[in-house]
Design an enzyme around this catalytic site. Structure first.
Site, PDB file in Angstrom:
ATOM      1  N   TYR A  36       3.059   9.581   0.514  1.00 54.69           N
ATOM      2  CA  TYR A  36       4.039   8.906   1.367  1.00 54.69           C
ATOM      3  C   TYR A  36       5.462   9.005   0.825  1.00 54.69           C
ATOM      4  O   TYR A  36       6.406   8.625   1.527  1.00 54.69           O
ATOM      5  CB  TYR A  36       3.702   7.415   1.524  1.00 54.69           C
ATOM      6  CG  TYR A  36       2.304   7.096   1.958  1.00 54.69           C
ATOM      7  CD1 TYR A  36       1.537   8.001   2.694  1.00 54.69           C
ATOM      8  CD2 TYR A  36       1.730   5.866   1.637  1.00 54.69           C
ATOM      9  CE1 TYR A  36       0.245   7.694   3.084  1.00 54.69           C
ATOM     10  CE2 TYR A  36       0.439   5.542   2.038  1.00 54.69           C
ATOM     11  CZ  TYR A  36      -0.310   6.458   2.746  1.00 54.69           C
ATOM     12  OH  TYR A  36      -1.581   6.143   3.128  1.00 54.69           O
ATOM     13  N   LYS A  40      -2.945   5.805  -4.288  1.00 50.32           N
ATOM     14  CA  LYS A  40      -4.052   6.704  -3.971  1.00 50.32           C
ATOM     15  C   LYS A  40      -3.961   8.012  -4.756  1.00 50.32           C
ATOM     16  O   LYS A  40      -2.872   8.434  -5.155  1.00 50.32           O
ATOM     17  CB  LYS A  40      -4.057   6.990  -2.463  1.00 50.32           C
ATOM     18  CG  LYS A  40      -4.079   5.712  -1.624  1.00 50.32           C
ATOM     19  CD  LYS A  40      -4.086   5.966  -0.138  1.00 50.32           C
ATOM     20  CE  LYS A  40      -3.959   4.660   0.626  1.00 50.32           C
ATOM     21  NZ  LYS A  40      -2.584   4.178   0.711  1.00 50.32           N
ATOM     22  N   ASP A  52       0.838  -1.199   0.000  1.00 52.89           N
ATOM     23  CA  ASP A  52       0.000   0.000   0.000  1.00 52.89           C
ATOM     24  C   ASP A  52       0.877   1.253   0.000  1.00 52.89           C
ATOM     25  O   ASP A  52       1.744   1.410   0.860  1.00 52.89           O
ATOM     26  CB  ASP A  52      -0.894  -0.009   1.247  1.00 52.89           C
ATOM     27  CG  ASP A  52      -1.825   1.179   1.312  1.00 52.89           C
ATOM     28  OD1 ASP A  52      -2.985   1.043   0.877  1.00 52.89           O
ATOM     29  OD2 ASP A  52      -1.408   2.244   1.798  1.00 52.89           O
ATOM     30  N   HIS A 102      -7.698   9.423  -1.720  1.00 55.49           N
ATOM     31  CA  HIS A 102      -7.012   9.360  -0.428  1.00 55.49           C
ATOM     32  C   HIS A 102      -7.812  10.012   0.709  1.00 55.49           C
ATOM     33  O   HIS A 102      -7.921   9.457   1.798  1.00 55.49           O
ATOM     34  CB  HIS A 102      -5.627  10.016  -0.555  1.00 55.49           C
ATOM     35  CG  HIS A 102      -4.652   9.576   0.487  1.00 55.49           C
ATOM     36  ND1 HIS A 102      -3.288   9.594   0.296  1.00 55.49           N
ATOM     37  CD2 HIS A 102      -4.827   9.091   1.740  1.00 55.49           C
ATOM     38  CE1 HIS A 102      -2.685   9.151   1.387  1.00 55.49           C
ATOM     39  NE2 HIS A 102      -3.596   8.845   2.277  1.00 55.49           N
TER      40      HIS A 102
END
Length: 324
Positions: free
Chosen positions: A58, A88, A53, A121
């Site tokens: 990130y 996302k 994921d 997201h």
């Protein structure tokens, strides 16, 4: 050691794509060093992880992509099709005309031809082209749900994503997506743990054939948004001690028995291995009952950084539509 086999959940209303119930999460603050992430992903694959994921937010798409490509080339997996990769749509790209270019960027970063799952997201948009985080309070914009979801559906039609879904959507916001969708969301990824059990949302998702994916199932230990409430729970400690398991394993087993998938993060091999050892034992009905009735409920991830007096979502109540 031989790789463990992680059970799957079927997602998607028609094609039933298989999602491993435990995913390796890559959200960390600060972001993990690329070399550390790459090595940890390779270790995770050797242990049996197949679900990964990520998100542009990130800053882990590129090293994750490198690790997955290396895993295939080394023969750790037979082919890309054995892996399940989620990314996302970031707030700055949640606009008409920007969704397909955003997934194409993620695919390029990940060195992939398709994602298994692509999620919105957060239920908020921000000024296009500005990727600074935290988002500045003047940069929040209302999300055009119809336009954005229509383009998420286009990602699936184009074969860029096998399945599409949302993340951090309340019951009300999820029902709105369902009311406008031609292709309904397959997944809603949200905070869920023994201290925030999401009973109302879980029932809604179950009734609509949507799989819930839990994040912060261990309380996001070590992260700025984390909580010690799970690891320090006397009840979870009591159950763990009685079973010869860890509190983390009990929390994850609880999520598994609740019928949801989960994304967990660790950068230590021992803990990665420990997190997979939840499938050859079970919680009793009494233990499940006690977890559901004796643990005070408290949302940990409020999403405060997505709330602005100058934006469309001005309070926690507006973010979660009273589910706090």
């Amino acid at each position: 050691m031989s790789a463990m086999t992680v059970p799957n959940l079927a997602i998607g209303s028609s094609d039933h794509h298989l999602m491993p119930v435990i995913g390796f999460g890559t959200a960390a603050s600060p972001p993990p060093e690329p070399l550390l992430l790459k090595q940890t992903v390779l270790d995770a694959i050797k242990l049996g992880y197949r679900h990964f994921d990520t998100s542009p937010r990130y800053l882990t798409e590129e090293p994750l992509g490198e690790a997955l490509a290396e895993a295939v080339s080394l023969g750790l997996v037979g082919s890309r099709s054995e892996l399940f990769v989620t990314s996302k749509l970031w707030c700055a790209d949640a606009h008409a005309g920007l969704v397909v270019p955003a997934i194409q960027r993620s695919l390029k970063n990940l060195k992939l031809d398709y994602l298994d799952l692509y999620l919105i997201h957060w239920p908020v948009s921000s000024k296009p082209g500005k990727y600074k985080f935290p988002i500045e309070e003047d940069d929040f914009l209302p999300m055009d749900y119809e336009a954005v979801w229509s383009e998420m559906e286009e990602c699936k039609r184009l074969g860029l994503a096998k399945c599409i879904g949302v993340s951090n959507f309340s019951c009300k916001k999820l029902q709105h997506i369902l009311s406008i969708a031609t292709i309904p969301p397959s997944v809603n990824q949200v905070e869920m743990s023994p201290v925030w059990q999401q009973r109302k949302l879980k029932e809604l998702c179950k009734s609509k054939g949507i799989v819930l994916t839990a994040y912060s199932v261990l309380g996001s230990r070590g992260a700025f948004w984390g909580t010690p409430k799970i690891m320090e729970s006397d009840l979870l400690k009591e159950i763990a001690d009685a079973k010869g398991k860890t509190v983390a394993q009990v929390s994850m087993r609880w999520a598994y028995e609740e019928g949801v998938s989960m994304v967990v993060k660790s950068f230590t091999k021992e803990r990665l291995e420990e997190n997979l050892k939840i499938f050859d034992w079970s919680l009793t009905e009494e233990e499940m009952r006690r977890i559901s009735t004796e643990i005070p409920q408290c949302r940990i991830v409020g999403g405060e950084v997505y709330i602005s007096k100058k934006g469309p979502i001005k309070s926690l109540d507006e973010m979660w539509d009273g589910e706090i």
